[in-house]
Design a protein around this motif. Structure first.
Motif, short mmCIF file in Angstrom:
data_model
loop_
_atom_site.label_atom_id
_atom_site.label_comp_id
_atom_site.label_asym_id
_atom_site.label_seq_id
_atom_site.Cartn_x
_atom_site.Cartn_y
_atom_site.Cartn_z
N ARG A 412 0.51 7.40 1.07
CA ARG A 412 0.46 6.30 2.05
C ARG A 412 -0.79 5.43 1.86
O ARG A 412 -0.73 4.22 1.93
N GLU A 416 -0.69 1.54 0.94
CA GLU A 416 -1.27 0.56 1.87
C GLU A 416 -2.37 -0.25 1.18
O GLU A 416 -2.49 -1.47 1.35
N SER A 488 3.70 -2.58 4.82
CA SER A 488 2.72 -1.48 4.94
C SER A 488 3.06 -0.54 6.09
O SER A 488 2.78 0.65 6.04
N SER A 489 3.63 -1.13 7.15
CA SER A 489 3.84 -0.34 8.36
C SER A 489 5.04 0.61 8.26
O SER A 489 5.11 1.60 8.98
#
Length: 627
Positions: A412, A416, A488-489
């Motif tokens: 992650r 990101e 990204s979320s």
């Protein structure tokens, strides 16, 4: 009215109207010169050549200023009108239209004073003519332009360039093909040194337009004569030379009546042993009739070309008036309507640029097709997903407890971090399209002909359009950044589920544990997986960023570029609208010049048409001429 009177009178009226408008040949070439198309007789001679005496003899009156040096410092357009026998003689100046002069001494003073009004009390010259009309039973219908005398030396009080300045002014008149040159030369000087003949030879080498006049025949040395010149042997012209005997200085001092002087001139030629055989073709009276008849013939031959010039100029001026626009109405409703019409014209051109009707809109596609992909390719993913950085990020994400199966937090954080790089190209695309739109606004304003009249409105529309584009840009940046943040979320889970599992097939046993979870191959595989995911996102953003930019900037610019401006416009009062429609002074001046000149040409056309109508009537009713 005879044909001669109507033709010469026609030219006289048009000449006066031209002068009022500042059209007297030469100078401003913004408009075609009607003056230059009109036939005229220009009087040319050196100082002390007897030029003034010839003119006064033709008129039969003393009316010209006299003195040493340059006396004539402005062109004098002298229009002679023959009146009925016994009628009173009088003169009128164009600059004093309501005043009649019966005292010709006062005429002389007014010429001097009007000259001084333009040139001052100095010895300067000016090309702006003085118009003088003389009505008398003792003249023929004729128009003469008295020009400053040619000189060779500047005297005290004159600029060094005066010799050249006078020649330039005189030349500007006589070099026109419609100008008849009346070249004055004194008989008591060698004709080869005549300033007038020298200039005439340069501008009219064939002699078709030149009339030679020889003055001061009575002042030649005894035993000599000017027959070689008068009979065309010394210098041949297409028209006959005319000899003149002016009043002597003693006669001028004694105020000898000009009519008496004319009689003396006739007697001189009639009794002269040298010139007696030419007596019928000598003298100021013969010269005036000769010039009048020739001027009439030239005018008649030029009428078709003058009419053609007038009609062509009317078409050009009306087209120019349409281009410049009509004067603005004073009421607020009409002014608001004008503002809206101009704004719509601007918006129409702006949309044409975007839609391809005019060039420029294709540059926006260039941002999406070239600039954005190129920027995405340059993002530093190689550095971000290097073996060293992947190991560092994954290790930091585990904290004190190493991951058991897959380093999800490491994945992650790597994703990101990589996706944050997309913000730069996304915002750069917004700025690039904003720049193109601003440039198209600038071009559209420049191409909107209706806006050229109103610099204030032009500035207001530019400010309103650019302010709207700023709002659209801000909204577009928020949108494209949201697109990046959305990626990204929430990561696409299916992408990772389809990746091969991290197992080592030992002896064909899939349940065997990984031997080195922190080996180099493990981290390379993580970097490769993240790179594949980022590539997928890059392909997605390559399509969604242009959609967002077009939706937030281009579409809004097409639909509501001046929306706020229109809202504010409805609240403005008449005075504010009037200020917005404050025209460029140069453009207003141009329109006024066009309107006045259009009026002149239409009046000239009407004059010619009425003259042709009169001529037609005379042909249809020839029997009435003798009644």
């Amino acid at each position: 009215m005879t044909t001669m009177e109507s033709l010469i009178g026609l030219v006289n009226r048009i000449q006066r109207a031209c002068t009022v408008l500042g059209d007297y040949g030469g100078g401003d070439n913004t408009f075609s010169s009607l003056w230059e198309a009109l036939p005229s007789v220009a009087v040319v001679g050196g100082q002390s050549s007897g030029k003034s005496s010839v003119l006064e003899s033709i008129v039969g009156r003393d009316f010209l200023p006299r003195g040493s040096g340059i006396v004539t410092r402005r062109p004098l357009v002298l229009q002679l009108h023959k009146t009925d026998e016994g009628s009173q003689e009088y003169a009128e100046f164009l600059h004093l239209p309501k005043r009649r002069f019966t005292d010709f001494g006062a005429v002389r003073n007014e010429i001097q004073e009007e000259t001084d009004r333009i040139t001052g009390k100095t010895k300067q010259i000016s090309p702006v003519p003085i118009h003088l009309s003389i009505y008398s039973p003792n003249v023929v219908n004729l128009t003469l332009i008295d020009l400053p005398g040619l000189t060779k030396v500047a005297v005290e009080g004159q600029p060094e360039t005066i010799v050249e300045d006078i020649e330039t002014m005189v030349r500007s008149y006589v070099e026109k093909p419609n100008c008849i040159i009346l070249a004055i030369s004194p008989a008591n000087q060698d004709i080869a040194t005549s300033d007038a003949i020298k200039l005439a030879r340069e501008v009219d080498p064939s002699g078709d337009r030149t009339f030679g006049v020889l003055t001061k025949l009575d002042l030649m040395d005894k035993g000599t004569n000017a027959l070689d010149v008068l009979e065309g042997r010394s210098y041949r012209l297409q028209h006959p030379w005319v000899g003149i005997v002016n009043r002597s200085q003693a006669d001028i001092n004694k105020n000898v009546d000009m009519i008496v002087a004319r009689r003396k001139e006739r007697e001189y030629f009639a009794t002269s042993p040298d010139y007696g055989h030419l007596a019928s073709k000598m003298g100021s009276e013969y010269l005036a009739k000769l010039l009048s008849q020739h001027l009439e013939n030239v005018i008649r031959s030029r009428i078709p070309s003058i009419t053609s010039l007038i009609n062509k100029s009317i078409d050009e001026l009306e087209s120019e008036m349409d281009h410049l626009g009509r004067p603005i109405a004073l009421d607020a409703g009409a002014q608001l309507y004008t503002v809206l019409e101009v704004c719509r014209a601007f918006e129409r051109i702006f949309k044409e640029h975007l839609d391809g009707g005019r060039p420029g809109g294709d540059r926006i596609y260039g941002v999406f097709d070239n600039q954005l992909p190129a920027a995405l390719k340059k993002l530093p993913f190689d550095r971000h997903l290097s073996l060293q950085n992947v190991r560092r990020v994954v290790s930091e994400a585990d904290g004190y407890q190493p991951h058991l199966i897959a380093p999800e937090q490491g994945y992650r954080r790597l994703i990101e971090g990589a996706l944050n790089y997309f913000r730069g190209p996304a915002e750069a695309s917004v700025d690039a399209v904003h720049f193109v739109l601003k440039e198209l606004v600038r071009k559209s304003i420049g191409e909107t002909q209706e806006l050229k009249r109103f610099p204030t409105l032009q500035a207001d529309i530019a400010a309103a359009a650019n302010e709207a584009l700023e709002r659209f840009r801000d909204e577009s940046k928020k949108t494209v950044v949201r697109l990046v943040d959305m990626e990204s979320s929430y990561l696409t889970v299916d992408f990772f589920r389809k990746l091969p599992q991290e197992v080592e097939n030992k002896g064909g046993n899939p349940q065997a544990p990984v031997t080195d979870r922190y080996g180099e191959g493990h981290f390379r595989r993580i970097g490769s997986n993240v790179s594949s995911y980022v590539g997928m996102v890059s392909d997605t953003l390559k399509n969604t960023i242009p959609k967002a930019v077009v939706f937030c900037q281009v579409k809004e610019a097409k639909q509501s570029l001046l929306a706020r401006f229109y809202t504010q416009l409805g609240k403005k009062e008449g005075k504010q609208l009037s200020q917005m429609l404050d025209e460029d002074p140069a453009l207003m001046e141009r329109r006024q010049q066009c309107a006045k000149r259009l009026e002149l040409y239409k009046a000239a056309r009407d004059e010619i048409d009425s003259g042709n109508t009169l001529k037609t009537r005379e042909k249809k009713n020839p029997s009435r001429e003798g009644q």
